[in-house]
Design an enzyme around this catalytic site. Structure first.
Site, short mmCIF file in Angstrom:
data_model
loop_
_atom_site.label_atom_id
_atom_site.label_comp_id
_atom_site.label_asym_id
_atom_site.label_seq_id
_atom_site.Cartn_x
_atom_site.Cartn_y
_atom_site.Cartn_z
N SER A 237 0.85 -1.19 0.00
CA SER A 237 0.00 0.00 0.00
C SER A 237 0.88 1.24 0.00
O SER A 237 2.12 1.14 0.10
CB SER A 237 -0.90 0.02 1.24
OG SER A 237 -0.13 0.19 2.42
N LYS A 238 0.24 2.37 -0.09
CA LYS A 238 0.97 3.63 0.03
C LYS A 238 1.65 3.71 1.39
O LYS A 238 2.79 4.17 1.50
CB LYS A 238 0.00 4.79 -0.16
CG LYS A 238 0.62 6.17 0.03
CD LYS A 238 -0.45 7.27 -0.08
CE LYS A 238 0.13 8.64 0.21
NZ LYS A 238 -0.91 9.70 0.12
#
Length: 298
Positions: A237-238
């Site tokens: 994910s970010k």
């Protein structure tokens, strides 16, 4: 009698660029729809606008195009659909299914946690906002008993919403509509019949099914793909600094995504042109090969 055409979708939240985990979800959802002769849609789930920086959504679309994805119809953008979500909320109000809530996150901090990490609502405002308090959000009143469904990958899933989730928020205290309401309304309005997405959303599915039933909407089929995990066992994910897809060399990473999904692509496919990759992927896709796991390391 005509046979309904299957409709799938890829619905990323534009909080950061497309990475390998997102690509897995896009590829699995697209191939399953196309393998069944169906339509495939793209939707930007930016209902939580403060988390979605400007330009990220267009960047995701550019990367999808570089990978050779083709979608049907215009891209639906959640941040433009507030009136539609409010209409659904008003329908639930008229049916007595929702109620105002004054509770803050701090007040719920000691509540039990649901399987997806959200707090199980203890029902504080279920029978009315306490005297002297002001309503901040709107919650859906859930029923006792289990919500069950058959997931094409993960098998039989059952969740007791009252015990494991509690009444959940549909309109947040900051005025934004909650993901659960937006996704249900969007899937219905777009005619989505099959939801193929990451298993990180598996525990939200019973809530969405319950909400669909409350609104009298059709319930799509579900297939929750294993989530790509980094070396520390964290979802890409970010937040975990997952690198963006390099648009200059998309075929090798798409082959890796196919392999992650259990499709056993031949090594020479890594050197193929994008169009040849898609021909092979469409001709050889089989959902039954996808590993039955919630997460897999890459």
């Amino acid at each position: 009698m005509s046979i309904a055409v299957p409709v799938g979708r890829f619905a990323p939240s534009p909080t950061g660029p497309l990475h390998f985990g997102s690509l897995v979800a896009a590829l699995g959802s697209c191939l399953e729809a196309r393998a069944r002769g169906g339509r495939w849609l793209v939707r930007m789930e930016d209902v939580d606008e403060p988390r979605c920086p400007p330009g990220v959504g267009s960047g995701i679309l550019r990367t999808l195009e570089a990978c050779g994805f083709e979608w049907d119809g215009p891209v639906l953008v959640q941040s433009t659909r507030g009136d539609r979500y409010r209409e659904a909320l008003e329908t639930l109000k008229a049916a007595g299914r929702v109620y105002p809530c004054a509770c803050t996150r701090r007040e719920l901090a000691d509540s039990a946690l649901a399987p997806d990490g959200a707090h199980v609502y203890p029902g504080t405002c279920r029978h009315g906002v306490p005297e002297g308090r002001v309503a901040r959000s709107w919650r859906l009143r859930v029923d006792a008993g289990a919500v069950c469904f058959n997931d094409a990958i993960q098998g039989r899933i059952s969740q007791d919403l009252e015990r494991e989730a509690g009444d959940f928020v549909l309109l947040r205290a900051d005025g934004y509509f909650a993901y659960q309401l937006a996704v249900v309304v969007d899937d219905a309005d777009q005619g989505v019949t099959q939801v193929v997405r990451g298993a990180d959303l598996l525990d939200s599915t019973p809530r969405q099914i319950f909400l669909q039933r409350c609104l009298g909407l059709a319930v799509p089929t579900h297939a929750h793909l294993p989530v790509a995990l980094n070396a520390d066992g964290e979802k890409l994910s970010k937040q975990t600094l997952a690198p963006a897809i390099d648009e200059r060399t998309v075929v090798p990473v798409m082959v890796d995504a196919l392999a992650f999904l259990g499709q056993s692509p031949p090594p020479e496919l890594r050197r193929a042109a994008t169009a040849d990759f898609w021909r092979w992927a469409r001709a050889n896709w089989e959902m039954s090969r996808v590993p039955r796991a919630r997460g897999l390391s890459i």
